[in-house]
Write an enzyme that holds these catalytic residues in place. Sequence first.
Site: not given
Length: 281
Positions: A52, A96, A119
């Site tokens: 990322k 995460q 997300d």
Amino acid sequence: MAKIIDGKAIAAQIKDECRAKVATLKEKGIGVTLAVIQVGNDPASSVYVGNKKKGCEYVGINSLAHELPEDTTEDKLLDLIGELNRRADVNGILVQLPLPGHINEDRVICAIDPRKDVDGFHPASVGALCIGQPGFVSCTPAGIIQLLVRSGIEIAGKECVVIGRSNIVGKPMALLLLRENGTVTVTHSRTKDLKAATGRADILIVAVGKPKMITREYVKEGATVIDVGIHRDANNKLCGDVDYDDVAPVCSAITPVPGGVGPMTIAMLLNNCVESAAQTI
Ligand code: NAD
């Protein structure tokens, strides 16, 4: 033989589009910043976080890395999210997953400001998707829609079957296909006759989490098959949920693993960050 849907090339295209948008925003004095929080050092998570960061660098997004120790308390993590929510220069916040067992993932996801929820996991984002309002969409299913659209595969009116009903892939996938006017069936571990359902699919999305489970017996001739799974086989080679060699000869289009859905997830994350910054104008 099936057309191979090249996720690597389509993801590269989207990243280049993001890069151009970031440059335009910069000309207007607007920077794009993604905060990435990792708790602990699970090796798979570290690889995802590293990818990322690399993606951010390529498109010109600043990435703020918050690497917290495994024993970080939930309160400390929530405090950090609160601080990032308040920072005007931060456009996206990504935590995460999975988090260590002592931290409640739902509480953490709910703490992220939905305007920075790149997300697309916040209940407000999922609810907005469900009722057709604007909001961030989970990156993997959003990427699959891009794979289909950019490969010229029409969704409207098609029989679309999703295997899997997870919050991250299966459910948002079904909602997105519905938004694109597909006729959608969601199947799962309690589905009685899976082959009968998948055998009707013009577009079959496989997110079952079982290596090479889907063979040609599950697939209608001429279908498009999208394989979300990522696994290592007995020879340590990457493979998907679909038995590619068995299925490719009977379908009209298929995504490989690697190089299919995988690269799209990061491309869509970067795209969400850019959209978030653009909304601040
Ligand atoms: P999950 O384990 O949360 O969900 C699997 C789903 O499959 C469940 O809803 C379950 O009901 C269903 N299922 C299990 N056995 C079944 C059976 N025999 N018949 C029908 N349905 C069955 O998994 P997930 O998070 O949705 O991920 C699915 C796969 O996609 C995994 O391999 C994962 O690693 C991969 N994945 C890839 C990406 C990417 O970026 N490419 C992103 C997320 C997940």
